[in-house]
Design an enzyme around this catalytic site. Sequence first.
Site, PDB file in Angstrom:
ATOM      1  CG  ASP A 139      -2.121   0.759   1.178  1.00 58.24           C
ATOM      2  OD1 ASP A 139      -2.094   1.805   0.508  1.00 58.24           O
ATOM      3  OD2 ASP A 139      -3.128   0.344   1.774  1.00 58.24           O
TER       4      ASP A 139
ATOM      5  CG  ASP B  95      -3.734   6.485   0.739  1.00 60.77           C
ATOM      6  OD1 ASP B  95      -4.573   5.735   1.233  1.00 60.77           O
ATOM      7  OD2 ASP B  95      -3.534   7.649   1.144  1.00 60.77           O
TER       8      ASP B  95
ATOM      9  CD  GLU C 120      -8.557   5.693  -1.048  1.00 59.97           C
ATOM     10  OE1 GLU C 120      -9.406   5.585  -0.162  1.00 59.97           O
ATOM     11  OE2 GLU C 120      -7.447   6.235  -0.845  1.00 59.97           O
TER      12      GLU C 120
ATOM     13  CG  HIS D  88      -8.168   0.785   5.702  1.00 60.00           C
ATOM     14  ND1 HIS D  88      -8.112   0.481   4.361  1.00 60.00           N
ATOM     15  CD2 HIS D  88      -7.619   2.000   5.836  1.00 60.00           C
ATOM     16  CE1 HIS D  88      -7.541   1.473   3.718  1.00 60.00           C
ATOM     17  NE2 HIS D  88      -7.229   2.407   4.581  1.00 60.00           N
TER      18      HIS D  88
HETATM   19  C1  GLC Z   1      -7.007   6.753   2.187  1.00 64.50           C
HETATM   20  C2  GLC Z   1      -6.837   5.647   3.195  1.00 64.50           C
HETATM   21  C3  GLC Z   1      -7.195   6.157   4.555  1.00 64.50           C
HETATM   22  C4  GLC Z   1      -6.254   7.270   4.904  1.00 64.50           C
HETATM   23  C5  GLC Z   1      -6.280   8.353   3.843  1.00 64.50           C
HETATM   24  C6  GLC Z   1      -5.111   9.272   3.982  1.00 64.50           C
HETATM   25  O1  GLC Z   1      -8.319   7.114   2.026  1.00 64.50           O
HETATM   26  O2  GLC Z   1      -7.602   4.546   2.802  1.00 64.50           O
HETATM   27  O3  GLC Z   1      -7.177   5.172   5.541  1.00 64.50           O
HETATM   28  O4  GLC Z   1      -6.615   7.834   6.126  1.00 64.50           O
HETATM   29  O5  GLC Z   1      -6.196   7.841   2.533  1.00 64.50           O
HETATM   30  O6  GLC Z   1      -3.917   8.618   3.653  1.00 64.50           O
END
Ligand code: GLC
Length: 574
Positions: free
Chosen positions: A110, A214, A279, A340
């Site tokens: 990740d 991310d 993401e 998560h």
């Molecule tokens: C993404 C992650 C999350 C995190 C955020 C900042 O959305 O999934 O858990 O807090 O990015 O890195």
Amino acid sequence: MTEGNISELPWWKKTTVYQIYPRSFLDSSGDGIGDLNGILSKLDYLKDLGIETIWISPFFVSPTWKPYQQHDCGYDITDYRNVNPEYGSHETADLLIKEIHDRDMKIVLDMVLNHTSIEHEWFKESRSSRANPKRDWYIWRDGKKPGGKKPPNNWRAMIMGSPWHYDRRTNQWYYAAFLKFQPDLNYRNPEVQQEILDTLRFWLKKGVDGFRLDIINALFEDAEFRDAPFTPKLFSGDLDVLFKSSRMNLNHPDTIEFCKKLRTTIDEFDDPSRFMVGEIIASLPTIKRFLGEDADGLNLAFLFKSLDVPLNAQKVRRLIESYEEHLPDPFLPTWVFGNHDRFRRISKLNGSVEKAKLNAALQLTARGVPFIYYGEEIGMEQADVNVTESLDPLARHFRRIPSFVHSLLEKHKQSIIRDGCRTPMQWNDTENAGFSEAGVKTWLPVSPSYKKRNVLAQEKDPDSLLHCYRRFLRIRRETPALHSGNLRIIPPNEVPKDILSYVRSLNDEGREQQLHVLLNFSSETVDFISPLKNPELLTSTTIRSNPLHENGEIVLTPWEGIVLKGESEYILLK
Ligand code: GLC
């Protein structure tokens, strides 16, 4: 895939992914925190479950010291090339990569490329003076006149509010798309790009098979920092909120272009090929731009619409149709029901195991790459965590939100308190659920449901959710039409009202394989005549009854989902 040789497809197009939140999977050291050795000891469990790829949430170094101690549990990195001592060491990471590969599985790391921790040495240097060589590794701007005491522009952070934070030391503002302690790297600086691409290479050389990226759609911002323009939209899928467009700081064309550079970098490693899943919280057309017109951008992107799709034949059919429309072959959807950050799916289904099984049947038979979140396979539920007890920085950020808002969110099965979906994995019914030894204080409390919902108990029950996952994962793995075939929905007027049916087919070197999936989205038993010749049941969500009757009838019990092999087109209403 329509035709051709299935063996030529890259492995990641056919795979199934399991997400591990390392803090919560298994504590091998007795400190109440999950670790890499814990994951190592459960690789056989995952292999046996039928998982092919393991994605591990960040285990790189992030602050273990106050005041930023594990603020975002790894999504706030201080060293991209080392392992957080709470989780293990370089040796453990190397061993993990090796052991996963020895079991013929893949490992995905990740990567938090958008921002670092505020405690990263780079940021410490950057903020120390305007003349520091690392100054331009982050995004610094003067505030608005008079006196520079107002944010440089009107942009909005992904979590609402201004993304600009004033720093007295140098009388400038730094930019953070997410939380204040996660300053954004400046991707317009070639040194930053180089460092990040080399970091990816560093892990790829170690043999990792891919990356989850991310909030990858937040990398670049408008080069001139112009104000966000007005949009007539109250809210849009691309995070335009309250008539303010997000296009100056999210989904920027330069980010989309940079994704191609990321792709070229990972494609330097092609034996075996590697992949990236991004993401991107955005609409389907925007997401598709990240995948590249010629499928030369990110390999995959998470699709989050499934998170809240009601278990209703029509709604699920429409969702599949929209994926098929926007992401036809060679693009590939993803099937995500939790992670998560999100409210656990089974709790959106009122805790119903039957519904969770049907959900799994959908996830593992529709076209696309399934992402299973740890504990989903045993029906782990959303834990109730009070905002004052929460360890989540997002919850703390929103702590002043009145409690009725939390209740309202809860009612709609949403939460900004993310601890509820991160509780320790439930392995058995002993104290601490087998996650930590008895007597240890676990980092988050174990959910009380562990007495009934745990791996050991479900191993023993052949009709459990765990075994349902195992059956579907196996036939998916073994059946090319399921992991690589086309999908065609049977028109709703050809099946009973609450049934969703689709055909997965594949022509592999001249051999046609067809599978029929039937999902009963109702609490009623539904029976109908199948004109399928010699149908064969490949699997069902339940082993309680045989859905195929000798008179040609198919009888689906409430919320049952089945996969059939058979000749001929069908389906007729009774
Ligand atoms: C993404 C992650 C999350 C995190 C955020 C900042 O959305 O999934 O858990 O807090 O990015 O890195």
